[in-house]
Write a protein that holds these residues in place. Structure first.
Motif, PDB file in Angstrom:
ATOM      1  N   VAL A   3       1.200  -1.014  -0.020  1.00 21.93           N
ATOM      2  CA  VAL A   3      -0.071  -0.377   0.042  1.00 21.93           C
ATOM      3  C   VAL A   3       0.662   1.043   0.206  1.00 21.93           C
ATOM      4  N   ALA A   4       0.698   2.284  -1.152  1.00 25.56           N
ATOM      5  CA  ALA A   4       1.668   3.431  -1.090  1.00 25.56           C
ATOM      6  C   ALA A   4       0.859   4.552   0.034  1.00 25.56           C
ATOM      7  N   ALA A   5       2.180   4.942   0.077  1.00 26.85           N
ATOM      8  CA  ALA A   5       1.017   6.356   0.803  1.00 26.85           C
ATOM      9  C   ALA A   5       0.338   7.010  -0.163  1.00 26.85           C
ATOM     10  N   GLY A   6      -1.165   7.678   1.302  1.00 23.34           N
ATOM     11  CA  GLY A   6      -2.127   8.216  -0.002  1.00 23.34           C
ATOM     12  C   GLY A   6      -3.147   7.673  -1.045  1.00 23.34           C
ATOM     13  N   GLU A   7      -2.750   6.623  -1.113  1.00 24.84           N
ATOM     14  CA  GLU A   7      -3.839   5.273  -1.559  1.00 24.84           C
ATOM     15  C   GLU A   7      -5.412   5.240  -1.100  1.00 24.84           C
ATOM     16  N   LYS A   8      -5.773   5.032  -1.380  1.00 24.40           N
ATOM     17  CA  LYS A   8      -7.543   4.812  -0.946  1.00 24.40           C
ATOM     18  C   LYS A   8      -7.721   2.706  -1.435  1.00 24.40           C
ATOM     19  N   VAL A   9      -7.651   2.076  -0.561  1.00 20.65           N
ATOM     20  CA  VAL A   9      -7.720   0.660  -0.992  1.00 20.65           C
ATOM     21  C   VAL A   9      -8.553  -0.049  -0.037  1.00 20.65           C
ATOM     22  N   ALA A  10      -9.386  -0.794  -0.580  1.00 22.94           N
ATOM     23  CA  ALA A  10     -10.818  -1.378  -0.257  1.00 22.94           C
ATOM     24  C   ALA A  10     -10.177  -3.110  -0.456  1.00 22.94           C
ATOM     25  N   LEU A  11     -10.902  -3.412   0.752  1.00 24.05           N
ATOM     26  CA  LEU A  11      -9.852  -4.950   1.272  1.00 24.05           C
ATOM     27  C   LEU A  11     -11.211  -5.462   0.862  1.00 24.05           C
ATOM     28  N   LEU A  12     -11.765  -6.732  -0.475  1.00 20.24           N
ATOM     29  CA  LEU A  12     -12.602  -7.067   0.245  1.00 20.24           C
ATOM     30  C   LEU A  12     -12.319  -8.346   0.349  1.00 20.24           C
ATOM     31  N   GLY A  13     -13.538  -9.380   0.620  1.00 23.69           N
ATOM     32  CA  GLY A  13     -13.957 -10.442   1.037  1.00 23.69           C
ATOM     33  C   GLY A  13     -15.064 -10.493   1.699  1.00 23.69           C
ATOM     34  N   ALA A  14     -15.015 -12.417   1.632  1.00 22.27           N
ATOM     35  CA  ALA A  14     -16.503 -12.772   2.354  1.00 22.27           C
ATOM     36  C   ALA A  14     -16.423 -13.269   4.135  1.00 22.27           C
ATOM     37  N   ASP A  53     -15.151  -7.515 -12.624  1.00 23.20           N
ATOM     38  CA  ASP A  53     -14.149  -9.107 -12.541  1.00 23.20           C
ATOM     39  C   ASP A  53     -15.300 -10.431 -12.254  1.00 23.20           C
ATOM     40  N   GLU A  54     -16.369 -10.327 -12.547  1.00 24.64           N
ATOM     41  CA  GLU A  54     -17.219 -11.382 -11.709  1.00 24.64           C
ATOM     42  C   GLU A  54     -17.194 -12.530 -11.502  1.00 24.64           C
ATOM     43  N   GLU A  55     -15.847 -13.033 -12.585  1.00 23.71           N
ATOM     44  CA  GLU A  55     -15.718 -14.824 -11.847  1.00 23.71           C
ATOM     45  C   GLU A  55     -14.649 -14.352 -10.827  1.00 23.71           C
ATOM     46  N   LEU A  56     -13.935 -13.410 -10.813  1.00 23.69           N
ATOM     47  CA  LEU A  56     -13.432 -13.402  -9.146  1.00 23.69           C
ATOM     48  C   LEU A  56     -14.319 -13.038  -8.785  1.00 23.69           C
ATOM     49  N   LEU A  57     -15.406 -11.634  -8.422  1.00 22.04           N
ATOM     50  CA  LEU A  57     -16.007 -12.115  -7.621  1.00 22.04           C
ATOM     51  C   LEU A  57     -17.052 -12.907  -6.763  1.00 22.04           C
ATOM     52  N   ARG A  58     -17.755 -13.398  -7.963  1.00 22.08           N
ATOM     53  CA  ARG A  58     -17.693 -14.798  -7.702  1.00 22.08           C
ATOM     54  C   ARG A  58     -17.380 -15.839  -6.788  1.00 22.08           C
ATOM     55  N   GLU A  59     -16.382 -16.354  -7.221  1.00 17.35           N
ATOM     56  CA  GLU A  59     -15.316 -17.080  -6.742  1.00 17.35           C
ATOM     57  C   GLU A  59     -14.565 -16.596  -5.056  1.00 17.35           C
ATOM     58  N   ALA A  60     -14.571 -15.321  -4.555  1.00 18.59           N
ATOM     59  CA  ALA A  60     -14.233 -14.831  -3.707  1.00 18.59           C
ATOM     60  C   ALA A  60     -15.895 -14.615  -2.914  1.00 18.59           C
ATOM     61  N   ASN A  61     -16.908 -15.236  -3.576  1.00 16.63           N
ATOM     62  CA  ASN A  61     -17.661 -15.407  -2.817  1.00 16.63           C
ATOM     63  C   ASN A  61     -18.442 -13.873  -2.364  1.00 16.63           C
ATOM     64  N   ALA A 106     -26.605 -13.393  -9.563  1.00 17.17           N
ATOM     65  CA  ALA A 106     -27.180 -11.847  -9.030  1.00 17.17           C
ATOM     66  C   ALA A 106     -26.316 -11.871 -10.664  1.00 17.17           C
ATOM     67  N   HIS A 107     -25.444 -12.640 -11.743  1.00 15.47           N
ATOM     68  CA  HIS A 107     -25.668 -11.266 -13.113  1.00 15.47           C
ATOM     69  C   HIS A 107     -26.038 -12.738 -14.096  1.00 15.47           C
ATOM     70  N   ALA A 108     -27.437 -13.122 -14.159  1.00 15.10           N
ATOM     71  CA  ALA A 108     -27.866 -14.188 -14.723  1.00 15.10           C
ATOM     72  C   ALA A 108     -29.275 -14.099 -15.748  1.00 15.10           C
ATOM     73  N   HIS A 109     -29.610 -12.272 -15.278  1.00  7.43           N
ATOM     74  CA  HIS A 109     -30.252 -11.994 -16.065  1.00  7.43           C
ATOM     75  C   HIS A 109     -29.836 -11.201 -17.231  1.00  7.43           C
ATOM     76  N   ASN A 110     -29.630 -12.074 -18.713  1.00  5.64           N
ATOM     77  CA  ASN A 110     -29.299 -11.414 -19.693  1.00  5.64           C
ATOM     78  C   ASN A 110     -29.370 -11.937 -20.748  1.00  5.64           C
ATOM     79  N   GLY A 111     -31.309 -12.254 -20.704  1.00  2.93           N
ATOM     80  CA  GLY A 111     -31.977 -12.455 -22.111  1.00  2.93           C
ATOM     81  C   GLY A 111     -32.018 -13.765 -21.916  1.00  2.93           C
ATOM     82  N   THR A 112     -31.280 -15.082 -21.376  1.00  3.54           N
ATOM     83  CA  THR A 112     -32.180 -16.131 -21.054  1.00  3.54           C
ATOM     84  C   THR A 112     -32.124 -16.927 -20.135  1.00  3.54           C
TER      85      THR A 112
END
Ligand code: ADP
Ligand code: MG
Length: 270
Positions: free
Chosen positions: A28-39, A235-243, A249-255
């Motif tokens: 983390v560099a000085a002055g950064e604004k970082v989100a730490l994400l995880g289930a 990055d839906e795959e990354l977010l799905r894998e990380a739960n 949530a992303h399954a309604h694309n017409g089919t």
């Protein structure tokens, strides 16, 4: 001053009966604004506790402001005092942070321990209460306040020390929308004032406002991705894998798609 606030290298941490982190590295560099994400249970709070020097890695190293952050280093009073002035940690659970008989004393505690004189302490406390909009609460006992008020007092007690780095553990959890909006704006203000702000959250909706970069922890307690916040959110795959998102949530694309997380339907069948 060192360009990097934190350098975390292959850090692992185990609690007595559970893994906390497994080989996690990031900078983390000085002055950064970082989100730490995880289930839930991924290790976000464990990372923040390690960055705050409250617990120490079993394996790997943490460098803070160019110096090794170790238990012996923090046993040195000079190092510890300098470190505690620079890094402020707002716990997820405000009750674990608040202990003083009044809001005023709660916020004065840090400045008092910095050795400021009484006039400086008073102006620090008053300025901080003003910024947080809690001046009217100054004589109240913190433990009688609402959740949102407690969060503001906990934030004030940390901001009164004027740390360069803020570690915020799920700060928006349980807040009403107005307090949440206030908090998000405050994070922006602090960042624009030059502070480094690291926020652990599982609320993807607030990420664009509270972070320009995101670090993602998987449920295996390993780093599963990092990058610009906009890229991580896309990055839906990354977010799905990380739960962090449901399959549907992303399954309604017409089919029509199978919805693996249809909790309501599951209950209807029983
Ligand atoms: N004090 C503790 N004692 C034992 N296990 C813990 C403790 N704190 C956290 N853990 C475990 O370590 C893992 C990571 O927890 P934590 O860092 O709190 O995750 P997060 O903040 O992402 O929800 C979880 O499996 C959790 O159950
Ligand atoms: Mg946590």
């Amino acid at each position: 001053m060192a360009k990097n606030v934190f350098e975390v290298k292959t850090v692992s941490y185990r609690y007595q009966d559970a893994a906390g982190l497994d080989g996690v590295s990031f900078v983390v560099a000085a002055g950064e604004k970082v989100a730490l994400l995880g289930a839930n249970g991924a290790g976000k709070s464990t990372i923040l506790k390690i960055l705050d020097g409250l617990i120490f890695p079993d394996k790997g190293t943490v460098v803070a402001f160019g110096e090794n952050l170790t238990e012996p280093a923090l046993n040195d009073e000079g190092f510890a005092t300098a470190f505690r002035r620079r890094v402020g940690f707002v716990f997820q659970n405000s009750d674990a942070q608040l202990f003083s008989p009044s809001v005023w004393e709660e916020i004065a505690f840090g400045p008092l321990h910095l050795g400021l004189d009484p006039a400086q302490i008073r102006s620090r406390v008053e300025d901080t209460m003003h910024i947080l909009g809690i001046t009217h609460l100054k004589e109240r006992p913190p433990y009688h306040l609402s959740g949102g008020e407690k969060k503001k007092v906990a934030l004030a007690s940390v901001l009164a020390i004027n740390p360069a780095v803020l570690l915020l553990d799920e700060p928006s959890a349980g807040l009403d929308p107005k307090t949440e909006e206030f908090l998000i704006r405050l994070i922006g203000d602090l960042s624009r004032a030059g502070k480094t702000v690291i926020t652990a959250t599982q609320d993807l909706g607030i990420v664009p406002q509270i972070a320009s970069r995101a670090i993602v922890l998987g449920e295996d307690h390993r780093l599963s991705g990092e990058g610009a916040a906009v890229d991580v959110l896309a990055d839906e795959e990354l977010l799905r894998e990380a739960n962090l998102v449901h399959h549907h949530a992303h399954a309604h694309n017409g089919t029509e798609h199978f919805h693996p997380h249809s909790h309501v339907e599951e209950h209807d069948h029983h």
